[in-house]
Design a protein around this motif. Structure first.
Motif: not given
Length: 217
Positions: A72, A75, A116, A120-123, A128, A132-133, A136
């Motif tokens: 994250l 990013s 990012c 929902q990105n579930r970092w 992820s 969502w990959g 973003r």
């Protein structure tokens, strides 16, 4: 593999941070200090992701959360790196700022960072979702294309001649990872040539600042 990748990652981080510091020292008498800042943002930002990866190879512990949160941070700092690339471009001779382009750079960057930061990105789980990959990275890709076009227009600057190409290749390698690594794990290895492209950009920065110093001294 763990020794080769870990060595590469550590050398890259040391190189990026060292070059950033050197450029800041060299550019104290000219207008290219942003190049040094960009190197440090890139190196320090990537450290949040790469250091936990290296530690994960050698320490028997759960680094999933650290690696995920590091992704994250990376990013976001990568987005900041491209904002800096834009402002570096504005300092080249003969460049006039165009407000629509500046607004586009900031709008795309803000959208990218907001996407990012979505949960929902579930970092934290370092898992992820593929969707969502993709999502973003859409504004990031558009931002990258914009920067590529701008740097292509300034390819007459000797030390920055191939910067547009390095950025283009870095996105090409990154696209392979984003689109395919979830299905074919080995495609994640394309992050290595992507990183090499960034190293070449940093070398271009360093050589450009050295040339500027020769002119002003």
């Amino acid at each position: 593999m763990k020794y080769g990748e870990s060595t590469f990652d550590i050398l890259y981080l040391v190189f990026a941070i060292t070059v950033g510091i050197l450029i800041l020292i060299l550019s104290r008498n000219n207008k290219q200090h942003l190049m040094g800042a960009a190197c440090l943002v890139l190196g320090c930002g990537d450290a949040f992701h790469l250091v936990p990866r290296v530690l994960n190879y050698f320490i028997d512990s759960d680094f999933n959360a650290a690696i995920g949160i590091g992704k994250l941070v990376t990013s976001i700092t990568m987005t900041l790196f491209y904002i800096l690339l834009y402002y570096i471009y504005l300092k080249f001779d003969g460049v006039e700022e165009k407000r629509p382009i500046t607004l586009s750079v900031w709008l795309l960057s803000i959208i990218r960072i907001v996407l990012c930061c979505m949960p929902q990105n579930r970092w934290i789980e370092n898992d992820s979702p593929y969707f969502w990959g993709i999502i973003r990275n859409i504004p990031f890709l558009i931002l990258g294309i914009l920067i590529i076009v701008l740097y292509f227009q300034k390819r007459d600057i000797p030390r920055m001649r191939f910067a547009w190409l390095y950025i283009t290749l870095s996105f090409a390698f990154y696209a392979v990872v984003v689109l395919g690594a979830s299905y074919v794990t080995m495609l994640g290895m394309f992050m290595l040539p992507k990183t090499i492209c960034y190293v070449l950009i940093l070398i271009s920065f360093y050589r450009h600042v050295k040339d500027e110093n020769k002119i002003t001294s």
